[in-house]
Design an enzyme around this catalytic site. Structure first.
Site, PDB file in Angstrom:
ATOM      1  N   GLU A   1       0.834  -1.205   0.000  1.00  8.32           N
ATOM      2  CA  GLU A   1       0.000   0.000   0.000  1.00  8.32           C
ATOM      3  C   GLU A   1       0.864   1.248   0.000  1.00  8.32           C
ATOM      4  O   GLU A   1       1.846   1.327   0.744  1.00  8.32           O
ATOM      5  CB  GLU A   1      -0.895  -0.037   1.241  1.00  8.32           C
TER       6      GLU A   1
ATOM      7  N   SER B   1     -26.645   6.621 -16.086  1.00  2.00           N
ATOM      8  CA  SER B   1     -26.169   5.884 -14.919  1.00  2.00           C
ATOM      9  C   SER B   1     -27.361   5.429 -14.089  1.00  2.00           C
ATOM     10  O   SER B   1     -28.147   6.259 -13.609  1.00  2.00           O
ATOM     11  CB  SER B   1     -25.259   6.769 -14.064  1.00  2.00           C
TER      12      SER B   1
ATOM     13  N   ASP C   1      -4.646   0.478  -9.412  1.00  2.00           N
ATOM     14  CA  ASP C   1      -6.075   0.167  -9.556  1.00  2.00           C
ATOM     15  C   ASP C   1      -6.430  -0.140 -11.007  1.00  2.00           C
ATOM     16  O   ASP C   1      -7.183  -1.070 -11.296  1.00  2.00           O
ATOM     17  CB  ASP C   1      -6.933   1.340  -9.057  1.00  2.00           C
TER      18      ASP C   1
HETATM   19  C1  GLA Z   1      -5.363   4.492  -4.108  1.00  4.36           C
HETATM   20  C2  GLA Z   1      -4.669   4.840  -5.404  1.00  4.36           C
HETATM   21  C3  GLA Z   1      -3.649   3.766  -5.750  1.00  4.36           C
HETATM   22  C4  GLA Z   1      -2.709   3.505  -4.582  1.00  4.36           C
HETATM   23  C5  GLA Z   1      -3.493   3.284  -3.299  1.00  4.36           C
HETATM   24  C6  GLA Z   1      -2.600   3.173  -2.107  1.00  4.36           C
HETATM   25  O1  GLA Z   1      -6.124   3.341  -4.265  1.00  4.36           O
HETATM   26  O2  GLA Z   1      -5.605   4.955  -6.447  1.00  4.36           O
HETATM   27  O3  GLA Z   1      -2.937   4.147  -6.896  1.00  4.36           O
HETATM   28  O4  GLA Z   1      -1.797   4.558  -4.443  1.00  4.36           O
HETATM   29  O5  GLA Z   1      -4.415   4.325  -3.076  1.00  4.36           O
HETATM   30  O6  GLA Z   1      -1.830   2.042  -2.191  1.00  4.36           O
END
Ligand code: GLA
Length: 502
Positions: A33, A67, A172
């Site tokens: 993280e 939506s 993500d």
């Molecule tokens: C969010 C961001 C990711 C990452 C996380 C922390 O989800 O979108 O890119 O930085 O926080 O790990």
């Protein structure tokens, strides 16, 4: 929402038959993280909650969207795109069109309805899922446009950082694009090299939504990024990814105390990801769990992105038998926690969270289990799709009837929410009997749904002081078993004490 239902809604809204379904999943991060924007390692998995988009191409360069979550229309032309004055879900969609065109792709317009069951603002990356579903929809609408999943991820990331203005890392979008069933994905966020890692047998990933929303665009996320960049600069490396734990320890005195904490988290978290990959490959769930918990402690104490709600969810999880490890997941500051738990103990954990967490925090949690899902994809739909018939909504029945008895797989009709307990619904079964069912048991968010589990039981009469075994609990009702093995529902407030053995 099932694709057929979505196609029917598309028909209602746009008066035509849909020709494609585009979809992309949300995610949880098992470990790693705040390492992605430090060019480090992450280990996320795609979850079964998704954003789905059902539509058809247009002849012109308009994108028209409806939506179902927001009950809102949005329309834009592919040329001259700019973000709305008031931030909106549609900005993520426009951002994707902008990023794809900026990269030189010629796009065709389309119209679609969108629905997602990823809780919004809970740290499960509903925005990355929306972006990737949009990339898929453009691919479905534009002949000859075929992108590799990692290019799709980069475009979606560009949309979020360059158009919406959120300086997130790439994790993500990568997992939403590249997820593989039954696997987590180990990603090197510098090179975007990635490898699938199978989830160990016999354990489940339980997701605990703390009910405390977080805002990713919040200054705290950008502040942490800036702190990491300053630390890297002072340590003379391009990114914190470039330091081993030993190298960092040798140089830590160079940094002021706050930056030491931030850098220590990132450097050690990268090492934990590598160790977690090994533990998963070896099927060592104890080790994997311990690493996850250590990650949480570091995010709480060194990186300072946890919250009292996340800490409470993690503490309750860790005090439950069968839990190997637990941590916040995603950016932090609220949102979701995850726990790695023995499959046999999932309902015990869910029950304990439902009881203990509101007592400790005053918040209402949501708990769900997810297998690892596939990354984004699109497919052709074959029209015509016939709209399902909805029965009329019946009048409210203010009675104290117990929950409806129904069997797994039975199709029953959801009528109206119970005015007193919003997550319970008045329903009718195949015999026309009416009773209440908790929304947890709905397979589909539609008026007709199939029970995904037995929803047994009547109300069980109890006498004061009687001991019962707690089986499940949802929003003020508990399913219990008495000493004679009889099961039934009781209002949770009549239960005075609770131990983990039940
Ligand atoms: C969010 C961001 C990711 C990452 C996380 C922390 O989800 O979108 O890119 O930085 O926080 O790990």
């Amino acid at each position: 929402m099932h694709p057929e239902t979505l196609a029917a809604r598309f028909h209602e809204v746009f008066g035509a038959h849909a020709t494609f379904l585009a979809r992309a999943p949300g995610r949880v991060n098992l470990i790693g993280e705040h390492t992605d924007y430090n060019e480090g390692f992450v280990l996320p998995m795609a979850i079964e909650r998704e954003v789905r988009l059902v539509g058809r191409p247009r002849e012109d360069d308009w994108v028209r969207l409806y939506s179902l979550n927001f009950e809102e229309h949005a329309a834009f032309q592919l040329s001259g795109l700019h973000a709305s004055d008031v931030p909106s879900w549609a900005d993520y969609c426009k951002g994707v069109a902008w990023a794809m065109q900026e990269a030189g792709h010629t796009l065709r317009g389309f119209e679609a309805v969108i629905h997602g069951d990823i809780p919004i603002g809970s740290g499960l990356s509903s925005s990355a899922a929306l972006e990737l579903a949009m990339v898929m929809a453009f691919q479905a609408s534009t002949p000859a446009l075929q992108l590799a999943p990692s290019s799709a991820a980069s475009l979606a990331h560009r949309a979020e950082s360059g158009f919406v203005g959120v300086r997130c890392g790439i994790m993500d979008q990568m997992i939403a694009a590249l997820g593989v069933k039954g696997h987590a994905l180990f990603i090197d966020c510098r090179t975007l090299a990635h490898e699938t890692v199978p989830l160990p047998e016999g354990v489940a990933v339980v997701i605990i939504d703390t009910g405390a929303p977080r805002s990713l665009a919040s200054s705290a996320y950008n502040e942490r990024r800036a702190e990491c960049e300053s630390a890297a600069a002072l340590l003379g490396v391009p990114a914190l990814r470039d330091l081993t734990t030993e190298e960092f320890e040798a140089q830590r005195a160079v940094l002021p105390p706050l930056l030491t904490q931030r850098a220590e988290h990132v450097v050690r978290e990268n090492a934990r990801v590598l160790e977690a990959v090994e533990a998963m490959r070896a099927g060592d769930v104890q080790r994997l769990g311990a690493l996850m918990t250590a990650s949480h402690e570091s995010l709480r104490d060194l990186f300072e992105v946890s919250s009292p709600a996340l800490d409470a969810a993690v503490a309750i999880a860790l005090s439950t038998p069968g839990v190997y490890g637990a941590r916040m997941t995603g950016a932090g500051f609220g949102g979701c926690a995850i726990a790695l738990v023995d499959e046999a103990q999932v309902s015990m954990l869910a029950t304990r969270i439902q009881f203990e967490y509101p007592r400790r925090t005053g918040l209402t949690p949501k708990v769900f289990v997810s297998n690892a899902n596939e990354g984004a994809s699109w497919e052709k739909l074959t029209p015509p799709n016939t709209a399902p018939t909805h029965r009329a909504i019946a009048a409210h029945h203010p009675s104290v009837e117990p929950p409806l008895c129904a069997e797994r797989g039975e199709a029953i009709l959801r009528e109206i929410p119970d005015a007193e307990s919003p997550r319970w619904w008045w329903c009718r079964d195949k015999h026309g009997r009416r009773g209440r069912v908790h929304e947890h048991f709905f397979e589909e968010e539609d008026y007709r749904f199939v029970l995904r589990d037995d929803f047994c039981a009547q109300e069980l009469p109890l006498v004061e002081g009687e001991r019962v075994r707690l089986l499940e609990a949802y929003d003020g009702w508990a399913l219990v078993e008495n000493a004679h093995g009889e099961r039934g529902w009781v209002p949770a407030r009549v239960l005075v004490s609770l131990t983990s053995e039940g």
